[in-house]
Design a protein around this motif. Sequence first.
Motif, mmCIF file in Angstrom:
data_model
loop_
_atom_site.group_PDB
_atom_site.id
_atom_site.type_symbol
_atom_site.label_atom_id
_atom_site.label_comp_id
_atom_site.label_asym_id
_atom_site.label_seq_id
_atom_site.Cartn_x
_atom_site.Cartn_y
_atom_site.Cartn_z
ATOM 1 N N ARG A 252 29.219 74.340 29.287
ATOM 2 C CA ARG A 252 30.511 73.733 29.591
ATOM 3 C C ARG A 252 31.021 73.007 28.353
ATOM 4 N N PHE A 253 32.250 73.334 27.933
ATOM 5 C CA PHE A 253 32.869 72.632 26.810
ATOM 6 C C PHE A 253 33.260 71.241 27.287
ATOM 7 N N THR A 254 32.706 70.194 26.642
ATOM 8 C CA THR A 254 32.937 68.826 27.086
ATOM 9 C C THR A 254 33.893 68.051 26.189
ATOM 10 N N GLY A 255 34.355 68.671 25.110
ATOM 11 C CA GLY A 255 35.348 68.001 24.281
ATOM 12 C C GLY A 255 34.940 67.882 22.829
ATOM 13 N N ILE A 256 35.773 67.149 22.086
ATOM 14 C CA ILE A 256 35.563 66.931 20.661
ATOM 15 C C ILE A 256 35.691 65.442 20.376
ATOM 16 N N ALA A 257 34.714 64.907 19.667
ATOM 17 C CA ALA A 257 34.753 63.510 19.231
ATOM 18 C C ALA A 257 35.285 63.462 17.807
ATOM 19 N N VAL A 258 36.084 62.450 17.527
ATOM 20 C CA VAL A 258 36.625 62.237 16.180
ATOM 21 C C VAL A 258 36.104 60.896 15.694
ATOM 22 N N GLN A 259 35.349 60.954 14.608
ATOM 23 C CA GLN A 259 34.760 59.747 14.033
ATOM 24 C C GLN A 259 35.005 59.799 12.523
ATOM 25 N N LEU A 260 36.185 59.263 12.128
ATOM 26 C CA LEU A 260 36.614 59.314 10.730
ATOM 27 C C LEU A 260 36.910 57.912 10.216
ATOM 28 N N LYS A 261 36.534 57.662 8.999
ATOM 29 C CA LYS A 261 36.836 56.379 8.370
ATOM 30 C C LYS A 261 38.356 56.225 8.271
#
Length: 182
Positions: free
Chosen positions: A136-145
């Motif tokens: 199951r595709f649960t999403g994308i996290a974005v962790q950028l300075k």
Amino acid sequence: MGDDKGGLDARALIAADGGEWDGLLFDNPAVGLPPALTWTLRLPFEPVGGDPVRLEVEWLPIETGGWRDLAGKTVSSGSFAEPAEAVVHHSGHHRYDRVDVRVLEQDGARIRVAVHAAGDLDALGPAEISGEAWLRFTGIAVQLKGVDDAAAALARLGEHTDTTGLIEIPDPRGIAFRFAPG
């Protein structure tokens, strides 16, 4: 094919329901790592000896036009963390040197994969492990300075992949902005 320490036998590993696929847009300017979108899969197996078993593959660098465009994509990593990291979790963790991932098909947020990991670096499990399952595709996290709000995170994510159909969802860890199918 098996071991006497961890109790794993590759022939006993049967893929189970409940697997996940997600993405991470991450950078680390301190070490010169530019923003990159990578993927992670978690493929559970039926319990062995009453204990859960899961194959996790992180840092998969699959180029794609969007989260809905993964079918037919493949990626191989010939050495641990070059670029992907394959680990089997069962009474501890067992690292695998090489991994091949094929995305066989996709139906919306369901992604069917075939995974093969070989080269047990820790000599704790079977020499090779394979599995095939729907995740199951649960999403994308974005962790950028320097990204301090969800709108900026979504805009930066749009520089790497199509974000159509993704909405913001809370990140339970509180360290990233998360977007999942809405």
